[in-house]
Scaffold this active site. Structure first.
Site, PDB file in Angstrom:
ATOM      1  N   HIS A 168       0.838  -1.202   0.000  1.00  0.00           N
ATOM      2  CA  HIS A 168       0.000   0.000   0.000  1.00  0.00           C
ATOM      3  C   HIS A 168       0.871   1.249   0.000  1.00  0.00           C
ATOM      4  O   HIS A 168       1.795   1.375   0.796  1.00  0.00           O
ATOM      5  CB  HIS A 168      -0.873   0.052   1.255  1.00  0.00           C
ATOM      6  CG  HIS A 168      -2.043  -0.876   1.247  1.00  0.00           C
ATOM      7  ND1 HIS A 168      -1.915  -2.239   1.374  1.00  0.00           N
ATOM      8  CD2 HIS A 168      -3.373  -0.615   1.154  1.00  0.00           C
ATOM      9  CE1 HIS A 168      -3.118  -2.784   1.359  1.00  0.00           C
ATOM     10  NE2 HIS A 168      -4.022  -1.825   1.221  1.00  0.00           N
ATOM     11  N   ASN A 200       7.886  -4.043   4.115  1.00  0.00           N
ATOM     12  CA  ASN A 200       6.469  -3.693   4.088  1.00  0.00           C
ATOM     13  C   ASN A 200       5.764  -4.093   5.378  1.00  0.00           C
ATOM     14  O   ASN A 200       4.927  -3.338   5.894  1.00  0.00           O
ATOM     15  CB  ASN A 200       5.788  -4.370   2.889  1.00  0.00           C
ATOM     16  CG  ASN A 200       4.298  -4.076   2.817  1.00  0.00           C
ATOM     17  OD1 ASN A 200       3.865  -2.945   2.931  1.00  0.00           O
ATOM     18  ND2 ASN A 200       3.505  -5.128   2.645  1.00  0.00           N
TER      19      ASN A 200
END
Length: 356
Positions: A168, A200
């Site tokens: 994201h 991440n």
């Protein structure tokens, strides 16, 4: 809510040194300041700055992000040379409930994303009633974005067995105020390939959490996330940019680095709520596993360096000249929160000293 703080996108870019090392960049002198502080909707910046032409991305009078000045493609297409169409490149503008972005058709991921965080938007304000419905990420699913033309679209199959996470750019945790807003963060047009373990799912997530925690100190927090492709010096002494492309056939480019650039504002004092103090800062992280104990200060970059590397102009000279560094206005630290680690580790807080 102030509409004066503005961000300009898409200016001339240049390369930054390899890894996460930024060159010392000279700044253009700030424009001469007027004798009377400018005001927009009753809000002025302290110290006063000259009025600037509204850029590509700005803030509307109600505090929401809006895109403007997108007429260049249309004006070019009016040329007789382009009577049969403008070939591009075109950055597809994306306007969602929790963010705005520009999608890079060539790289198949966002060129940048921008969001406006407040205590209210995160559902943490004692002055604003929480929404009737909040977002639940277990009800969201990754999905291709039909708004992007099919030939330029990132696909779910591109990430399958690629070894990379669907990372994201705008975190789902920043869009908890409604299920629809959270669902929109799961479009692949909000994703870029990221190393999972160590990045991440860990250090990058700590940085996202730090951005949210800024709302406890500042009334408004503006966050830009920018994928980067930075050069490395090869053994022959030459600088080259090398990156992976995932998918079969190859489709989505894998950035070498990611930047978080923040701009914050708060009243200079309770007695002057309409006079704002601004602060900004940039952090550039390699798309690679980062040990939890790595000090965040290692990733501090001049905002100018990020702009040159990405070919963007995030902020006007007026905003830059009147902003403190973020770490002079608040403690810059990440807090390690590994969901698979039940131990509380206060020693994992990593503070960053204010710039000299």
């Amino acid at each position: 809510m102030s509409s004066l703080v503005q961000a300009a996108i898409f200016a001339a870019g240049a390369a930054v040194g390899g890894g996460v090392t930024a060159a010392v960049l000279s700044r253009r002198p700030a424009a001469q300041r007027p004798s009377v502080p400018p005001a927009v909707d009753g809000t002025i910046i302290s110290p006063s700055v000259p009025a600037v032409t509204p850029p590509v991305i700005g803030l509307g009078t109600n505090g929401t992000a809006q895109i403007s000045n997108l007429s260049s493609v249309a004006s070019l297409s009016s040329s007789a040379v382009l009577k049969y169409g403008h070939p591009g490149p075109i950055a597809d503008p994306i306007v969602r409930k929790a963010y705005v972005a520009a999608y890079d058709r060539r790289l198949r991921h966002p060129a940048w994303t921008a969001e406006h965080l407040t205590l209210a938007s995160l559902g943490k304000s004692s002055l604003v009633a929480p929404p009737d419905e909040t977002g639940d990420r277990t009800k969201s699913a990754f999905m291709e974005d039909d708004a992007i033309p099919a030939p330029f679209r990132a696909r779910l199959s591109d990430y399958l067995r690629s070894g990379y996470d669907r990372g994201h750019m705008v975190p789902a945790a920043d869009a908890k105020f409604s299920q629809e807003a959270m669902n929109e963060t799961f479009y692949l047009s909000n994703m870029a390939p990221q190393v999972g373990d160590g990045f991440n799912r860990h250090y990058w997530a700590y940085l996202e959490d730090w951005c949210r925690r800024l709302t406890g100190t500042f009334s408004d927090v503006y966050v830009f996330t920018v994928p980067l492709y930075l050069p490395n010096r090869d053994p022959d002494g030459k600088w080259r940019v090398t990156h992976e492309v995932i998918g079969s056939p190859p489709n989505v480019s894998v950035p070498t680095h990611f930047a978080k650039v923040v701009l914050t504002s708060k009243p200079t004092s309770p007695s002057t709520p309409n006079i704002l103090e601004l602060a900004m800062g940039a952090f550039v992280l390699p798309n690679a596993p980062i040990p939890d104990e790595t000090p965040l200060e290692r990733f501090v970059m001049p905002v100018d360096a990020v702009e040159r590397a990405a070919g963007l102009a995030l902020f006007s000279d007026a905003i830059k000249s009147t902003s403190k560094h973020i770490c002079q206005s608040t403690k810059c630290e990440v807090i390690v929160r590994r969901f698979d680690d039940t131990r509380k580790r206060p020693d994992m807080r990593r503070a960053i000293s204010a710039p000299k």
